[in-house]
Structure formats: C-alpha cells, structure tokens
Design a protein around this motif. Structure first.
Motif, PDB file in Angstrom:
ATOM      1  N   TYR A   8     -44.255  34.893 -41.382  1.00 47.74           N
ATOM      2  CA  TYR A   8     -44.765  36.391 -41.156  1.00 47.74           C
ATOM      3  C   TYR A   8     -45.709  36.666 -40.226  1.00 47.74           C
ATOM      4  CZ  TYR A   8     -42.781  36.635 -46.068  1.00 47.74           C
ATOM      5  OH  TYR A   8     -41.694  36.638 -47.109  1.00 47.74           O
ATOM      6  N   TYR A  26     -45.862  41.830 -42.133  1.00 55.32           N
ATOM      7  CA  TYR A  26     -44.423  42.066 -41.804  1.00 55.32           C
ATOM      8  C   TYR A  26     -43.702  40.785 -41.487  1.00 55.32           C
ATOM      9  CZ  TYR A  26     -46.668  42.562 -37.352  1.00 55.32           C
ATOM     10  OH  TYR A  26     -47.020  42.550 -36.219  1.00 55.32           O
ATOM     11  N   ILE A  53     -37.604  46.863 -40.690  1.00 55.62           N
ATOM     12  CA  ILE A  53     -38.670  45.904 -41.305  1.00 55.62           C
ATOM     13  C   ILE A  53     -39.552  46.607 -42.014  1.00 55.62           C
ATOM     14  CG2 ILE A  53     -40.280  44.243 -40.418  1.00 55.62           C
ATOM     15  CD1 ILE A  53     -38.601  43.683 -38.017  1.00 55.62           C
ATOM     16  N   GLU A  54     -39.840  45.789 -43.097  1.00 59.45           N
ATOM     17  CA  GLU A  54     -40.895  46.632 -43.933  1.00 59.45           C
ATOM     18  C   GLU A  54     -42.499  45.861 -43.601  1.00 59.45           C
ATOM     19  OE1 GLU A  54     -42.431  46.601 -48.716  1.00 59.45           O
ATOM     20  OE2 GLU A  54     -40.828  45.257 -48.106  1.00 59.45           O
ATOM     21  N   VAL A  55     -43.183  46.917 -43.212  1.00 59.08           N
ATOM     22  CA  VAL A  55     -44.694  46.796 -42.834  1.00 59.08           C
ATOM     23  C   VAL A  55     -45.564  47.091 -43.860  1.00 59.08           C
ATOM     24  CG1 VAL A  55     -46.256  47.253 -41.400  1.00 59.08           C
ATOM     25  CG2 VAL A  55     -43.979  47.106 -40.356  1.00 59.08           C
ATOM     26  N   LYS A  56     -46.248  46.239 -44.388  1.00 58.42           N
ATOM     27  CA  LYS A  56     -47.190  46.457 -45.764  1.00 58.42           C
ATOM     28  C   LYS A  56     -48.377  46.478 -45.211  1.00 58.42           C
ATOM     29  CE  LYS A  56     -46.457  44.306 -49.515  1.00 58.42           C
ATOM     30  NZ  LYS A  56     -46.104  43.118 -50.337  1.00 58.42           N
TER      31      LYS A  56
END
Length: 511
Positions: free
Chosen positions: A111, A78, A89-92
């Motif tokens: 990141y 992220y 917030i995009e969490v991958k």
C-alpha cells in the motif's frame, strides 16, 4: 435615428485611454512565502507491518516563515497498483492527526500511505508518500472469544511462553473480528476453533454464536463465508453450538443439536450438507481423539448414549454392544446421564464428564474412540467423582494429554484430579482477585503442534469476569501432576466476558 451604441463605445475608449496613462503610485511589500517541510529523516524506509497491528509514523514538520499551529493534516491510504486498472482505486482517509497511530485492517499486500499538510491561512499544501507492506500477523498464538451485551468479538494474543519460535514476537491484537468485518458478531458467543491441516491449503478459523457462524482466513483473519453460505441447503437452521476439526480428518459441527460433517481441504467445497439423519439430540461437545472409521463420536443427550454416523453419508447408529464374555466399565449404548463436557485425554482416550440425572453423582467415563474397529471393547474405565471437593459446583473441565490428570473448576477454584491413582482432587489454583469468577478454562493444545510440541499441554488459559471487564490469565501447568504456577505468566485485562479460548497454530508446509 443615430444608434446609442456609438456613444457607449466612445465613452469606453476614453476610460481606457485615461487608465492607461495613470501612474501606479501603490506601495506594495513583496515577500517570499515559506513552505512546510515534512522531514522523513530516519522514517522514510518502507514499513512492514502485520495485519491488525498499529502503524505508527510521526514525521517532524519544519515551517520557516510559517506557523505550524496553522497546519491541518490528512493521512490517506490506497493500494499500490502496477499498470492500469479497470476499477477505481479506493482511497481512504485514515487519520487527521499529525502523528499516525492506527490499526491496519487492510488485507495482505503493498500500500501507499500519504501525508498531506495544509496551511489553513493560505491553503498551501505539501505531501509525502510512505510505502507500507501488510503481512500475515496471526500465525501462532491464542484466539479469545469475548462478548459485551449481545455481541461478540475476538482478540489474538501471542506470548513467548506459548510460542517459543524464532522470529515470532509477543503481540495482542484487539477486536480483530469487528476490524475485519466492520461489525461485531451478534448473538451470544459459543465457540472459536482452528481448522488447519499441515501441508494443505486448509487453514481456516470457525466462530459461532447463537445467531451466526463465520469462517475466517487463518492467515489474515479476513472473512471467507458466513451463515447459510456455509451450508449446501438454504433452509438450514442457524443454531451453531460447537465445531472441531476431528482427529479423524472430518470437520464436525453440532448445529441445532444435530451433527453436520464434511471432509475436504478445498474451501469452495467445505460446505455442510443436511444433518446426519436419526432421532437424536446431541450434547454440544466434541472430542479430538476419534479415528477416521468413526467420523465422530458424539453423545445423544435425549437417549443418554454414545452414537456415531455409519459413514459421512449414513445415518446415526449405536456403537457395538459389549463383547461377549467381557465385563465392560460401562455400556456406550446405555449411559443414562447428562454430559457436562468431553475432551481428549492421556493416550488419546476420550474423557467424558457426566452428572446423574437424579441425585448428585458425578462421573468420568473414559473411552477409546481412537481405534479403527468397533469391537465392543471401547469402554476403558468409569471413575466416580461424586466425593471430590466442590464437584457439585464444577462448571469447567479439561483433560491433560501428558499424564493421568484432569482439571475441573468452580467459579473461583481450579482442582487437579488424579483419576488413575488415588481418585482424589486437590486445589491447584485459587489466586484470583476478589470479585472475579471463572468463565472459561482451556489447556493449550495447538493442533497441529508443529514447532510447538515442547509447550503443548504445559499452559493453562483461564478467562475471568468481575462484572465490568474480562481477563485472560496465562498460567504454567504441569501436565503430569496438575500443579499450576502460583504467579501468572501473563494477565491480559480489559476484554469482554470470555466464552472460549483456542490455540492458533501455523502448522507445517505452505498454505
């Protein structure tokens, strides 16, 4: 009538009293439960990685009193954000393996990568967070456009031979177009090229197929715009054939056999207007050596002649007739042949390769479009190539800018052509393995060549195909004699069918 609730309450009270008086005779075995420990010794520092390169982290796991085989893993990525943000917030999730080894496709920035280890028997969790900084990774090298089935992708290759610049290390980044956009480019691939002017913010890459055109960021290969957003008119026909940032400073696109141009260093304004008006059908070739007074010199395949825009907003016009009292090598307004290729050669002249429309004649016409005045004296020389070995089977052509030498290639053999002296050609390289055929040939010509002038024109890249995989051969080239080293400098295997190869230079100044 007595309420039944008084009896229920009395019973509950008796049960409570009885249970409070009963002695606990249970035999319990209490023990301390261990916790997994993620050991970051030697790997806890920030990771600085170039975009599209692989991020590799392999932490040791200690689990006193537990079984490491019962652990499952999750890696999260992220963006690092300072302060509050209005959007989530995009969490991958980027991996579920203990060892992280994945290409980083995120844009340039800072990141956090978090490892979570979970004991599947009791759901105990531990985590560790790593700092990752993604930086620019495609400043210098070559771009390779290749295809599988009916779609295309791009690889980026940097070698010490092509980029003898301090701090630049060899690398091979695979399939960076699909990594950046999420899918391959559909259609038959046609071209890839750089659009970079030093000391400006203009630093873009252009990719075209039979169905699409895309502009990518020249620093991190992120998509900027594509297809009809490249044009000012929504009804533009989508048939891009070739593109080049000309020596004139104009960006030129041949699309659906018509010429589109713009000149700007600002991306938001770098849009193609309607095609240059006129009755013409262009051959899909452009040559770098064109002065600003001509915008672009192109070949009209329909009427067999060279033409040019009168201005960036004008119609297509003919070049001047040969000057009075002169005997020109040829008439730019009356060629009458089919163009096979066009390139910039020695002394910045344009080299145009032709085939007779009837018969087997092959020709090299040399013109000086790198001048500011169309005075009827632009035709320099005409060379008859018809008797050169295997010229009827030639499919690929390149012109050296270091001497009086051009190259042409058949399916398997590359010839060096001495056009100024003996007008003969000799085999320069034919050492490809059996079953491989040439699909692309490009002399390494980085533009701008800041930091790369010593190697400009001294390397030849050749793409081959054996029916299963494509290869890129990096060959040493003598740009004066045409001699090619017998042993490749490097060979890159496992690509698709290679259509185009382009130098990628950083240029001077910031961007």
């Amino acid at each position: 009538m007595q309420s039944p609730f008084r009896y229920i309450l009395t019973a509950l009270a008796a049960l409570t009293l009885g249970s409070s008086c009963k002695k606990d005779l249970g035999n319990y075995d209490y023990k301390t439960v261990g916790m997994p420990v993620i050991d970051t010794s030697g790997i806890g520092n920030p990771y600085y990685i170039e975009r599209y390169s692989n991020l590799q982290i392999d932490p040791a796991i200690r689990y006193d009193g537990g079984d490491t085989k019962a652990l499952k893993y999750q890696w999260l990525l992220y963006p690092y954000v300072v302060g509050s943000v209005s959007t989530p917030i995009e969490v991958k999730t980027i991996s579920t393996q203990k060892t992280l080894d994945i290409p980083v496709i995120e844009k340039v920035g800072e990141y956090r990568v978090e490892m979570i280890a979970t004991d599947t028997t009791n759901q105990l969790k531990v985590n560790m967070v790593f700092t990752v900084v993604v930086s620019v990774g495609i400043e210098y090298g070559v771009l390779v456009l290749h295809s599988q089935a009916d779609s295309a992708d791009v690889d980026f290759i940097t070698t010490a031979n092509a980029v003898p610049v301090a701090g630049i290390t060899p690398k091979w980044l695979k399939n960076i177009y699909s990594s950046s956009t999420g899918s391959r480019m559909s259609g038959t691939p046609r071209f890839i090229g750089q659009e970079r002017r030093s000391n400006t913010i203009q630093n873009w890459l252009m990719i075209g197929s039979s169905e699409h055109i895309a502009r990518m960021n020249g620093t991190d290969f992120s998509l900027i715009r594509e297809d009809r957003s490249m044009f000012r008119r929504a009804d533009a026909v989508m048939d891009p054939q070739t593109f080049m940032l000309m020596g004139s400073g104009y960006s030129a696109l041949i699309n659906n056999k018509k010429l589109h141009v713009y000149t700007t260093t600002y991306e938001v304004d770098a849009l193609f207007s309607a095609p240059v008006p006129g009755d013409y059908e262009l051959a899909p070739y452009l040559a770098y050596g064109t002065s600003s007074s001509f915008v672009a010199a192109v070949y009209d395949q329909k009427y067999g002649k060279f033409i040019r825009p009168a201005s960036i907003t004008g119609s297509m016009i003919d070049f001047q007739a040969p000057a009075a009292g002169t005997t020109p090598a040829f008439d730019l307004r009356n060629i009458g042949k089919d163009m096979l290729y066009m390139d910039r050669g020695f002394t910045s002249y344009t080299h145009a390769f032709f085939k007779d429309r009837t018969g087997s004649g092959h020709w090299l016409y040399i013109a000086n479009f790198n001048t500011f005045t169309d005075d009827g004296r632009l035709a320099i020389s005409a060379k008859d190539m018809s008797t050169l070995p295997e010229i009827a089977s030639a499919k690929f052509f390149q012109s050296s800018e270091l001497g009086y030498m051009d190259l042409y290639a058949t399916d398997r053999t590359i010839y060096a052509y001495d056009y100024q002296g003996t007008n003969t050609a000799s085999v320069a390289f034919n050492g490809f393995p059996a079953g491989e055929t040439i699909t692309c040939m490009k002399i390494y010509k980085p533009r701008p060549n800041f930091n790369l002038s010593a190697v400009d024109g001294t390397i030849l890249y050749v793409g081959t195909w054996n029916g299963t995989q494509g290869k890129v051969y990096e060959l040493s080239l003598n740009g004066i004699s045409g001699a090619i080293g017998a042993t490749p400098l490097n060979v890159f295997e496992g690509l698709g069918r290679i259509t185009d190869i382009s130098a990628k230079a950083r240029g001077a100044g910031t961007y």
